[in-house]
Design a protein around this motif. Structure first.
Motif, short mmCIF file in Angstrom:
data_model
loop_
_atom_site.label_atom_id
_atom_site.label_comp_id
_atom_site.label_asym_id
_atom_site.label_seq_id
_atom_site.Cartn_x
_atom_site.Cartn_y
_atom_site.Cartn_z
N ARG A 10 -10.39 28.65 -116.57
CA ARG A 10 -9.96 28.83 -117.95
C ARG A 10 -9.85 27.46 -118.64
NH1 ARG A 10 -5.10 26.76 -118.71
NH2 ARG A 10 -3.52 26.87 -117.09
N PRO A 11 -9.91 27.43 -119.96
CA PRO A 11 -9.65 26.17 -120.67
C PRO A 11 -8.30 25.61 -120.28
CG PRO A 11 -10.56 27.80 -122.18
CD PRO A 11 -10.28 28.52 -120.89
N GLY A 12 -8.29 24.33 -119.98
CA GLY A 12 -7.04 23.69 -119.57
C GLY A 12 -6.77 23.80 -118.09
N GLY A 13 -7.60 24.54 -117.35
CA GLY A 13 -7.40 24.69 -115.91
C GLY A 13 -7.94 23.51 -115.12
N GLY A 14 -7.90 23.63 -113.80
CA GLY A 14 -8.32 22.51 -112.96
C GLY A 14 -9.26 22.94 -111.85
N HIS A 54 -5.25 31.50 -124.07
CA HIS A 54 -5.49 30.06 -123.95
C HIS A 54 -4.36 29.26 -124.60
CE1 HIS A 54 -9.15 31.33 -122.29
NE2 HIS A 54 -9.90 31.34 -123.38
N LEU A 112 -16.76 20.07 -119.63
CA LEU A 112 -15.39 19.73 -119.22
C LEU A 112 -14.56 19.37 -120.44
CD1 LEU A 112 -16.17 17.54 -116.07
CD2 LEU A 112 -15.45 19.94 -116.13
N PHE A 113 -15.16 18.61 -121.37
CA PHE A 113 -14.46 18.20 -122.59
C PHE A 113 -14.12 19.42 -123.44
CE2 PHE A 113 -14.16 16.63 -126.94
CZ PHE A 113 -13.43 15.45 -126.80
N GLU A 114 -15.13 20.28 -123.64
CA GLU A 114 -14.91 21.43 -124.52
C GLU A 114 -13.86 22.38 -123.96
OE1 GLU A 114 -18.90 22.85 -125.02
OE2 GLU A 114 -19.39 21.06 -126.20
N ASN A 131 -11.55 21.38 -121.70
CA ASN A 131 -10.37 20.65 -121.21
C ASN A 131 -10.08 20.97 -119.74
OD1 ASN A 131 -8.41 18.78 -122.60
ND2 ASN A 131 -8.95 20.15 -124.31
N ILE A 132 -11.14 21.01 -118.96
CA ILE A 132 -10.97 21.30 -117.53
C ILE A 132 -10.88 19.99 -116.75
CG2 ILE A 132 -12.17 22.20 -115.48
CD1 ILE A 132 -13.19 24.45 -117.23
N GLY A 133 -9.85 19.88 -115.95
CA GLY A 133 -9.69 18.70 -115.10
C GLY A 133 -10.47 18.86 -113.81
N VAL A 134 -11.03 17.76 -113.33
CA VAL A 134 -11.77 17.76 -112.07
C VAL A 134 -11.21 16.65 -111.20
CG1 VAL A 134 -14.01 17.29 -111.02
CG2 VAL A 134 -13.89 18.67 -113.09
N VAL A 181 -10.33 13.35 -113.32
CA VAL A 181 -10.81 13.16 -114.68
C VAL A 181 -10.47 14.42 -115.46
CG1 VAL A 181 -12.87 12.94 -116.11
CG2 VAL A 181 -12.68 11.60 -114.02
N ARG A 182 -9.82 14.23 -116.58
CA ARG A 182 -9.42 15.37 -117.39
C ARG A 182 -9.34 14.95 -118.84
NH1 ARG A 182 -6.53 20.21 -117.30
NH2 ARG A 182 -6.25 20.28 -115.05
N GLY A 183 -9.80 15.78 -119.73
CA GLY A 183 -9.68 15.44 -121.15
C GLY A 183 -10.39 16.45 -122.02
N GLY A 184 -10.43 16.14 -123.28
CA GLY A 184 -11.06 17.04 -124.23
C GLY A 184 -10.36 16.94 -125.58
N VAL A 189 -10.45 35.59 -119.26
CA VAL A 189 -9.74 34.31 -119.49
C VAL A 189 -10.21 33.22 -118.55
CG1 VAL A 189 -7.49 33.18 -119.37
CG2 VAL A 189 -7.69 35.44 -120.42
#
Lengths: 338, 338
Positions: B253-257, A94, B274-276, B278-281, A281-284, B230
């Motif tokens: 994965r974290p940070g993925g989309g 990660h 999504l916040f935890e 960091n996944i973008g949608v 929408v993306r964040g964290g 992952v």
């Protein structure tokens, strides 16, 4: 050591607590030079997050390495370091993908408003500054532990690009740092949504070209008017409430992006609206360690001065007053000195 | 003209209806060479969307320009054209920003399963192919009206990059085109989630390197296992249900989309997750006109063959059987020839 603790909503104390100690060979203990109060510390202070009575509080600090575990090889006693609020090994899958805030060995600073703090995964987490930063850079370096990387993360997550028009929802220290981030990333027009004159001033110093004081439907209409009805390319949601998210989505043009970094409290994402407008929408939680080297360079080169968000400095003993000042919005951000 | 109409859930007919006529000077009338049935046509067919009894249905077609309005300058009678399912002027601020599916003059093909279709904003919407496409390219060109650009949009919205590992949720024609898009965009590993052998075959032909037949928690676990726990860099949600969205988010994965192009029906976006992570949608209706030139080049050059999603061709008169075949998943996608 002396440390800030929380006992109940509104009940912040400075008390004697046991010194933090090395628990793992990858830990370090840092003697805190400066810590500060975060907008997210106000969630438990206001009773909106659960509280463990007597727990230390505070996750932002800089200082000098006091002691390191046997497996820490990159730092030693006496090094001046920036402590990212989220600790990471900076080597796992990660972290390698840039999601350090989801590290498989994630840790958090838990006594940043105190004399000492324990840092887990010290080699991966800490960033050294060489010498102690000169006094004029102190607040800006402190801002790199959380608030500036978080504003930066909002801008990166929203996809801010050179030439963009950007709206920033929230005029707390993170929102203001979001303005600064958008500016550094090349945004041409930056609309800061802020009702408070002192914050508007910082926003303008950070690069805001427009200020919208109105909120809700009226504020949204003003932003749309400023963009000829089109909407902004990117919106930064830096509060964490449903109102703030609704505003961010409403002012974003079709195909634009919303970056959100306020910990969501009661936020509902309107999936049909996102679909109809093709808004991303993306964040964290910000992967602080990822951004730190670049942001430290910008601070050192004098290109950014995020320390301007600090408008009140208190000795550690006056932590409770710092919380009151931030809660009542008398202060944007409070630095605490042990 | 003869046209497919819908009267109630499950009640598809082919009837005589008035020919479409030019209503605006920017309109064109296209004589349909081939149309087709879309997965989204099944929403009203299954009673999950409102129905206006007797309305024509179908939004995908290619054909020959029959007549143009006085302000249409780029096309004339006899031109062979691809009709994007969403019409756009291709000049407004949203179109210029690449969000043609939110054009201020947005229109939709409403009689694609018929002898003629009216196209609004003809100059902005239509893409000519020069000569009529040779028979072997016909289905692939037809796929460019919606299904291929929609799969492409899912991959673009998810942020697929060279070297990525990608999961595709949904093995309808759009999901399969999502596999193809991810492959063209350079994904190294593509996991198609599909239970149907005929669809798995198309997925593999389109570049899927792995197939996961299980669904729900079991399917998610298999995808995570394939990625050493992952998760994938990007997930394409090509269904529109909450289950599909949950799976897409769970395997990323974290940070993925996550890119989503299924019209959301009952989807709840879990903002804290999504916040935890960091996944973008990001997703929505595909800006077909934006992608068309590039995709047409790929088809013409023989680099992609999205027409493989068509596994049943029927004369227009057998539209009702086409709907039944798709509803019962006997056919992936049905071409209709007037």
């Amino acid at each position: 050591m002396r440390a800030t603790t929380i006992h109940a909503p509104g009940d912040i104390r400075v008390e004697q607590v046991p010194d933090p100690v090395l628990k793992k060979a990858t830990d370090a203990i840092v003697k805190v030079t400066a810590g500060c109060i975060c907008g997210s510390d106000l969630w438990p202070y206001r009773g909106e997050n659960p509280i463990r009575p007597g727990a230390t509080i505070g996750h932002e600090c800089i200082g000098v390495v006091e002691e390191v575990g046997s497996e820490v090889s990159l730092f030693r006693r006496g090094d001046f370091v920036i402590v990212p609020f989220c600790h990471c090994d900076n080597t796992c899958a990660h972290c390698r993908a840039g999601a350090q805030s989801a590290c498989v060995n994630l840790g958090m600073t838990s006594s940043g408003q105190a004399e000492y703090a324990r840092v887990t995964q010290a080699d991966g987490s800490l960033v050294g500054t060489g010498e102690a930063p000169p006094p004029e850079l102190l607040t800006s370096v402190l801002a790199l532990t959380d608030v500036m990387p978080t504003g930066w993360h909002a801008a990166v997550s929203a996809g801010v690009r050179p030439g963009d028009t950007v709206a920033v929802v929230g005029d707390g220290a993170v929102g203001l740092c979001g303005v600064l981030a958008a500016s550094v990333l090349g945004a041409e027009r930056i609309i800061a949504m802020s009702r408070h004159e002192s914050r508007q001033q910082v926003a303008r110093a950070f690069g805001a070209t427009h200020v919208v004081a109105a909120r809700g439907a009226e504020g949204q209409a003003e932003v749309l008017e400023l963009t000829d009805g089109v909407g902004v390319d990117a919106a930064l949601e830096c509060v964490g409430t449903d109102d703030a998210m609704s505003t961010a989505i409403a002012v974003t043009r079709p195909g634009g992006g919303v970056g959100f970094v306020g910990v969501p409290h009661g936020v509902q994402l309107p999936v049909r609206t996102l679909f109809e407008k093709n808004i991303g929408v993306r964040g964290g939680m910000a992967p602080v360690r990822r951004y730190l080297p670049e942001l430290l360079d910008l601070v050192t080169a004098g290109r950014i001065e995020p320390g301007l968000v600090f408008d009140l400095t208190l000795p550690l003993e006056q932590s409770p007053e710092g919380y009151r000042a931030m809660d009542e919005r008398r202060a944007i951000k409070v630095m605490l000195q042990p």
